[in-house]
Motif scaffolding. Structure first.
Motif, PDB file in Angstrom:
ATOM      1  N   MET A  99      19.129  34.825 164.375  1.00 16.69           N
ATOM      2  CA  MET A  99      19.904  34.348 163.247  1.00 16.69           C
ATOM      3  C   MET A  99      21.117  35.232 162.942  1.00 16.69           C
ATOM      4  SD  MET A  99      19.697  31.598 161.657  1.00 16.69           S
ATOM      5  CE  MET A  99      20.215  31.179 160.035  1.00 16.69           C
ATOM      6  N   GLU A 100      20.998  36.523 163.070  1.00 15.88           N
ATOM      7  CA  GLU A 100      22.072  37.420 162.621  1.00 15.88           C
ATOM      8  C   GLU A 100      23.280  37.423 163.548  1.00 15.88           C
ATOM      9  OE1 GLU A 100      19.268  39.492 165.244  1.00 15.88           O
ATOM     10  OE2 GLU A 100      18.926  38.512 163.339  1.00 15.88           O
ATOM     11  N   LEU A 102      24.886  34.800 164.972  1.00 13.44           N
ATOM     12  CA  LEU A 102      25.440  33.464 165.155  1.00 13.44           C
ATOM     13  C   LEU A 102      26.729  33.278 164.380  1.00 13.44           C
ATOM     14  CD1 LEU A 102      22.181  31.356 164.781  1.00 13.44           C
ATOM     15  CD2 LEU A 102      23.260  32.148 166.885  1.00 13.44           C
ATOM     16  N   GLU A 104      29.466  30.735 162.270  1.00 10.11           N
ATOM     17  CA  GLU A 104      29.211  29.837 161.145  1.00 10.11           C
ATOM     18  C   GLU A 104      28.750  28.462 161.653  1.00 10.11           C
ATOM     19  OE1 GLU A 104      31.757  27.706 157.627  1.00 10.11           O
ATOM     20  OE2 GLU A 104      32.312  29.752 158.147  1.00 10.11           O
ATOM     21  N   GLU A 106      27.335  27.753 164.560  1.00 11.03           N
ATOM     22  CA  GLU A 106      26.004  27.925 165.149  1.00 11.03           C
ATOM     23  C   GLU A 106      24.955  28.085 164.056  1.00 11.03           C
ATOM     24  OE1 GLU A 106      26.963  30.171 169.365  1.00 11.03           O
ATOM     25  OE2 GLU A 106      26.988  31.334 167.503  1.00 11.03           O
ATOM     26  N   SER A 107      25.331  28.795 163.002  1.00  9.69           N
ATOM     27  CA  SER A 107      24.410  28.993 161.889  1.00  9.69           C
ATOM     28  C   SER A 107      24.073  27.657 161.228  1.00  9.69           C
ATOM     29  CB  SER A 107      25.028  29.949 160.878  1.00  9.69           C
ATOM     30  OG  SER A 107      24.150  30.177 159.822  1.00  9.69           O
ATOM     31  N   GLU A 108      25.078  26.784 161.087  1.00 12.63           N
ATOM     32  CA  GLU A 108      24.848  25.458 160.506  1.00 12.63           C
ATOM     33  C   GLU A 108      23.906  24.638 161.391  1.00 12.63           C
ATOM     34  OE1 GLU A 108      24.778  22.506 157.848  1.00 12.63           O
ATOM     35  OE2 GLU A 108      25.759  24.443 157.518  1.00 12.63           O
ATOM     36  N   LYS A 111      20.441  25.861 160.995  1.00 12.91           N
ATOM     37  CA  LYS A 111      19.843  25.361 159.751  1.00 12.91           C
ATOM     38  C   LYS A 111      19.337  23.931 159.941  1.00 12.91           C
ATOM     39  CE  LYS A 111      22.454  28.243 156.576  1.00 12.91           C
ATOM     40  NZ  LYS A 111      23.503  28.286 155.558  1.00 12.91           N
TER      41      LYS A 111
END
Length: 181
Positions: A99-100, A102, A104, A106-108, A111
């Protein structure tokens, strides 16, 4: 027969015997007709019995086929369930570990994957079914456009319902993400 005078006792006995023999012949003929009718009825019942046995065999074969199909579907369901559970476990593991690092975007996406992992199968199925209904209504709407203006109001109503169903499908997904948090 030898002609006998009708007034003598032998003549009366002969007439009684003739009448009795004639009566027996009539009774015998009646029994013969009854026997023939019973044999015909028996033959018809035998044919019906054969047909019923065939029908019962067809029902038995259909039931066996249905049982086999149900067993196959249960095996496929169990295999798919295991596959999805494995995929969810893999995604959940990836979420925890990476998670850390990624972006924005990729983070979406992560999620979204997390929401999918948390979503119960019934919600996915409901969303899919609603989306299919919406697609069917949109297709109906597009097909009915070519039929002139008479149905334009109905077409608008169908399109509105398709939009509502799509929103409902999205809400099912959103409800799941809110109830899981």
């Amino acid at each position: 027969m030898i002609p006998i005078h009708h007034g003598t006792p032998q003549a009366v006995d002969a007439r009684v015997r003739e009448d009795f023999v004639e009566h027996l012949c009539l009774v015998n003929e009646d029994f013969f007709h009854e026997k023939r009718a019973l044999l015909e009825e028996n033959d018809a019942l035998a044919v019906e019995n054969v047909a019923l046995r065939k029908e019962a065999e067809q029902y038995r074969a259909a039931e066996e086929a249905q049982i086999a199909l149900r067993q196959k579907m249960e095996q496929e369901r169990d295999a798919l369930s295991a596959h999805v559970a494995s995929g969810k476990a893999t995604v959940a593991n990836m979420l925890e570990v990476h998670m850390e690092n990624l972006s924005e975007w990729e983070s979406e996406k992560v999620k979204e994957a997390a929401e999918w992992v948390a979503e119960p199968p019934a919600k996915s199925l409901a969303r899919r079914d609603l989306a299919k209904q919406a697609e069917a209504l949109e297709t109906l709407y597009n097909d009915s456009l070519g039929h002139g203006g008479d149905g334009m109001v109905r077409c608008g109503i169908m399109l509105d319902r398709a939009i509502e169903l799509r929103e409902e499908a999205t809400e099912v997904c959103d409800e799941n993400s809110h109830t899981e948090n």
